[in-house]
Design a protein around this motif. Structure first.
Motif, PDB file in Angstrom:
ATOM      1  N   MET A   1       0.811  -1.204   0.000  1.00  0.00           N
ATOM      2  CA  MET A   1       0.000   0.000   0.000  1.00  0.00           C
ATOM      3  C   MET A   1       0.850   1.262   0.000  1.00  0.00           C
ATOM      4  O   MET A   1       0.498   2.248  -0.607  1.00  0.00           O
ATOM      5  CB  MET A   1      -0.923  -0.043   1.217  1.00  0.00           C
ATOM      6  CG  MET A   1      -1.799   1.166   1.368  1.00  0.00           C
ATOM      7  SD  MET A   1      -2.943   1.285  -0.003  1.00  0.00           S
ATOM      8  CE  MET A   1      -3.665   2.858   0.328  1.00  0.00           C
ATOM      9  N   LYS A   2       1.995   1.206   0.685  1.00  0.00           N
ATOM     10  CA  LYS A   2       2.837   2.392   0.771  1.00  0.00           C
ATOM     11  C   LYS A   2       3.394   2.798  -0.584  1.00  0.00           C
ATOM     12  O   LYS A   2       3.715   3.963  -0.785  1.00  0.00           O
ATOM     13  CB  LYS A   2       3.970   2.171   1.766  1.00  0.00           C
ATOM     14  CG  LYS A   2       3.484   2.137   3.187  1.00  0.00           C
ATOM     15  CD  LYS A   2       4.626   2.068   4.160  1.00  0.00           C
ATOM     16  CE  LYS A   2       4.054   2.059   5.568  1.00  0.00           C
ATOM     17  NZ  LYS A   2       5.075   2.090   6.580  1.00  0.00           N
ATOM     18  N   LYS A   3       3.503   1.863  -1.510  1.00  0.00           N
ATOM     19  CA  LYS A   3       3.987   2.200  -2.844  1.00  0.00           C
ATOM     20  C   LYS A   3       2.999   3.082  -3.595  1.00  0.00           C
ATOM     21  O   LYS A   3       3.361   3.756  -4.533  1.00  0.00           O
ATOM     22  CB  LYS A   3       4.257   0.932  -3.654  1.00  0.00           C
ATOM     23  CG  LYS A   3       5.465   0.167  -3.194  1.00  0.00           C
ATOM     24  CD  LYS A   3       5.733  -1.005  -4.102  1.00  0.00           C
ATOM     25  CE  LYS A   3       6.973  -1.742  -3.634  1.00  0.00           C
ATOM     26  NZ  LYS A   3       7.330  -2.827  -4.538  1.00  0.00           N
ATOM     27  N   ALA A   4       1.754   3.079  -3.164  1.00  0.00           N
ATOM     28  CA  ALA A   4       0.713   3.871  -3.830  1.00  0.00           C
ATOM     29  C   ALA A   4       0.630   5.296  -3.295  1.00  0.00           C
ATOM     30  O   ALA A   4      -0.032   6.134  -3.905  1.00  0.00           O
ATOM     31  CB  ALA A   4      -0.635   3.187  -3.686  1.00  0.00           C
ATOM     32  N   TYR A   5       1.285   5.599  -2.186  1.00  0.00           N
ATOM     33  CA  TYR A   5       1.190   6.934  -1.598  1.00  0.00           C
ATOM     34  C   TYR A   5       1.685   8.021  -2.537  1.00  0.00           C
ATOM     35  O   TYR A   5       1.016   9.032  -2.720  1.00  0.00           O
ATOM     36  CB  TYR A   5       1.966   7.012  -0.282  1.00  0.00           C
ATOM     37  CG  TYR A   5       1.340   6.285   0.877  1.00  0.00           C
ATOM     38  CD1 TYR A   5      -0.013   5.969   0.887  1.00  0.00           C
ATOM     39  CD2 TYR A   5       2.100   5.914   1.967  1.00  0.00           C
ATOM     40  CE1 TYR A   5      -0.590   5.300   1.954  1.00  0.00           C
ATOM     41  CE2 TYR A   5       1.536   5.246   3.046  1.00  0.00           C
ATOM     42  CZ  TYR A   5       0.195   4.943   3.028  1.00  0.00           C
ATOM     43  OH  TYR A   5      -0.366   4.282   4.094  1.00  0.00           O
ATOM     44  N   ILE A   6       2.861   7.840  -3.100  1.00  0.00           N
ATOM     45  CA  ILE A   6       3.449   8.887  -3.942  1.00  0.00           C
ATOM     46  C   ILE A   6       2.593   9.143  -5.183  1.00  0.00           C
ATOM     47  O   ILE A   6       2.277  10.311  -5.468  1.00  0.00           O
ATOM     48  CB  ILE A   6       4.916   8.563  -4.284  1.00  0.00           C
ATOM     49  CG1 ILE A   6       5.769   8.684  -3.016  1.00  0.00           C
ATOM     50  CG2 ILE A   6       5.443   9.496  -5.373  1.00  0.00           C
ATOM     51  CD1 ILE A   6       7.200   8.288  -3.165  1.00  0.00           C
ATOM     52  N   PRO A   7       2.190   8.117  -5.939  1.00  0.00           N
ATOM     53  CA  PRO A   7       1.314   8.403  -7.086  1.00  0.00           C
ATOM     54  C   PRO A   7      -0.020   9.040  -6.678  1.00  0.00           C
ATOM     55  O   PRO A   7      -0.532   9.910  -7.394  1.00  0.00           O
ATOM     56  CB  PRO A   7       1.090   7.038  -7.738  1.00  0.00           C
ATOM     57  CG  PRO A   7       2.205   6.186  -7.267  1.00  0.00           C
ATOM     58  CD  PRO A   7       2.595   6.716  -5.926  1.00  0.00           C
ATOM     59  N   LEU A   8      -0.571   8.638  -5.538  1.00  0.00           N
ATOM     60  CA  LEU A   8      -1.825   9.239  -5.082  1.00  0.00           C
ATOM     61  C   LEU A   8      -1.638  10.710  -4.720  1.00  0.00           C
ATOM     62  O   LEU A   8      -2.488  11.550  -5.035  1.00  0.00           O
ATOM     63  CB  LEU A   8      -2.388   8.467  -3.894  1.00  0.00           C
ATOM     64  CG  LEU A   8      -3.031   7.121  -4.216  1.00  0.00           C
ATOM     65  CD1 LEU A   8      -3.412   6.385  -2.941  1.00  0.00           C
ATOM     66  CD2 LEU A   8      -4.235   7.297  -5.110  1.00  0.00           C
ATOM     67  N   ILE A   9      -0.553  11.039  -4.064  1.00  0.00           N
ATOM     68  CA  ILE A   9      -0.259  12.438  -3.731  1.00  0.00           C
ATOM     69  C   ILE A   9      -0.101  13.247  -5.012  1.00  0.00           C
ATOM     70  O   ILE A   9      -0.649  14.352  -5.134  1.00  0.00           O
ATOM     71  CB  ILE A   9       1.003  12.536  -2.850  1.00  0.00           C
ATOM     72  CG1 ILE A   9       0.737  11.936  -1.474  1.00  0.00           C
ATOM     73  CG2 ILE A   9       1.469  13.984  -2.721  1.00  0.00           C
ATOM     74  CD1 ILE A   9       1.984  11.713  -0.641  1.00  0.00           C
ATOM     75  N   LEU A  10       0.625  12.703  -5.981  1.00  0.00           N
ATOM     76  CA  LEU A  10       0.801  13.400  -7.248  1.00  0.00           C
ATOM     77  C   LEU A  10      -0.526  13.589  -7.975  1.00  0.00           C
ATOM     78  O   LEU A  10      -0.781  14.652  -8.556  1.00  0.00           O
ATOM     79  CB  LEU A  10       1.805  12.656  -8.131  1.00  0.00           C
ATOM     80  CG  LEU A  10       3.263  12.779  -7.696  1.00  0.00           C
ATOM     81  CD1 LEU A  10       4.124  11.748  -8.411  1.00  0.00           C
ATOM     82  CD2 LEU A  10       3.786  14.183  -7.948  1.00  0.00           C
ATOM     83  N   LEU A  11      -1.383  12.595  -7.937  1.00  0.00           N
ATOM     84  CA  LEU A  11      -2.694  12.702  -8.576  1.00  0.00           C
ATOM     85  C   LEU A  11      -3.543  13.789  -7.914  1.00  0.00           C
ATOM     86  O   LEU A  11      -4.189  14.594  -8.597  1.00  0.00           O
ATOM     87  CB  LEU A  11      -3.419  11.360  -8.538  1.00  0.00           C
ATOM     88  CG  LEU A  11      -4.731  11.283  -9.298  1.00  0.00           C
ATOM     89  CD1 LEU A  11      -4.515  11.541 -10.775  1.00  0.00           C
ATOM     90  CD2 LEU A  11      -5.375   9.925  -9.086  1.00  0.00           C
ATOM     91  N   VAL A  12      -3.514  13.839  -6.598  1.00  0.00           N
ATOM     92  CA  VAL A  12      -4.238  14.887  -5.875  1.00  0.00           C
ATOM     93  C   VAL A  12      -3.686  16.264  -6.249  1.00  0.00           C
ATOM     94  O   VAL A  12      -4.441  17.222  -6.458  1.00  0.00           O
ATOM     95  CB  VAL A  12      -4.174  14.647  -4.352  1.00  0.00           C
ATOM     96  CG1 VAL A  12      -4.644  15.852  -3.570  1.00  0.00           C
ATOM     97  CG2 VAL A  12      -4.984  13.418  -3.982  1.00  0.00           C
ATOM     98  N   LEU A  13      -2.370  16.373  -6.370  1.00  0.00           N
ATOM     99  CA  LEU A  13      -1.770  17.653  -6.743  1.00  0.00           C
ATOM    100  C   LEU A  13      -2.145  18.063  -8.167  1.00  0.00           C
ATOM    101  O   LEU A  13      -2.338  19.252  -8.431  1.00  0.00           O
ATOM    102  CB  LEU A  13      -0.249  17.593  -6.581  1.00  0.00           C
ATOM    103  CG  LEU A  13       0.245  17.563  -5.134  1.00  0.00           C
ATOM    104  CD1 LEU A  13       1.753  17.355  -5.089  1.00  0.00           C
ATOM    105  CD2 LEU A  13      -0.150  18.824  -4.391  1.00  0.00           C
ATOM    106  N   VAL A  14      -2.259  17.105  -9.076  1.00  0.00           N
ATOM    107  CA  VAL A  14      -2.718  17.417 -10.439  1.00  0.00           C
ATOM    108  C   VAL A  14      -4.113  18.030 -10.379  1.00  0.00           C
ATOM    109  O   VAL A  14      -4.392  19.042 -11.036  1.00  0.00           O
ATOM    110  CB  VAL A  14      -2.714  16.158 -11.345  1.00  0.00           C
ATOM    111  CG1 VAL A  14      -3.473  16.410 -12.635  1.00  0.00           C
ATOM    112  CG2 VAL A  14      -1.294  15.721 -11.659  1.00  0.00           C
TER     113      VAL A  14
END
Length: 177
Positions: free
Chosen positions: A1-14
């Motif tokens: 699950m922790k591997k998904a944190y960075i892409p999720l943060i980037l998606l929220v920032l987009v």
């Protein structure tokens, strides 16, 4: 699950980049100044400094992917942000290997990244004919306000993500060994 944190943060920032103009006071929005939110790029600088190791390029891969997302969602031309963010983050990754990882290096790389990315976007839009802003207007009305606003955002992220990214990077290394 922790591997998904960075892409999720980037998606929220987009997504939040599109709403950023609503967060500014009306005096700035209605003025001659153009402030472009490069929040994804700000977080990519954090990934470059605090998450990537000397032999990893996660930040560059994320830069290409989320640059393409920005192109698809917000611009009419595919590849402008993808190329700009990818190229700039690759340069930041190479520069980071020459420097010690600390707050001042983060700020320096942030300034270089914001200036390079915005300038590349301006050049590409000028070549295609989307913008016809003269150099002096671009520098004073777009680049400097954009740089100031994005540096404030970069500083805002510091206490939130520095330790987390270092911890996630260490966990990534442990899993790889």
């Amino acid at each position: 699950m922790k591997k998904a944190y960075i892409p999720l943060i980037l998606l929220v920032l987009v997504i939040l980049e599109g709403l950023a103009i609503n967060l500014l006071p009306k005096e700035i929005v209605l003025s001659d100044y153009l402030i472009i939110a490069h929040w994804v790029l700000a977080f990519l600088v954090y990934i470059t400094v605090y998450y990537d190791e000397d032999d990893t390029y996660y930040s560059v891969i994320y830069a290409f992917i989320f640059g393409l997302f920005i192109d698809v969602i917000y611009t009419g031309i595919l590849g402008v942000y993808m190329f700009s963010y990818g190229f700039v983050v690759y340069v930041m990754n190479r520069l980071r290997n020459l420097l010690y990882r600390n707050f001042y290096v983060l700020l320096l790389l942030g300034v270089i990244a914001f200036v390079m990315a915005d300038f590349l976007i301006y050049i590409m839009y000028s070549v295609v004919g989307i913008t016809d802003m003269v150099w002096q207007d671009y520098l004073l009305r777009r680049l400097l306000p954009t740089l100031a606003a994005n540096l404030l955002f970069l500083l805002f992220l510091f206490p939130i993500f520095k330790k987390r990214l270092i911890r996630w990077s260490e966990e990534q290394l442990e899993q790889g060994n």
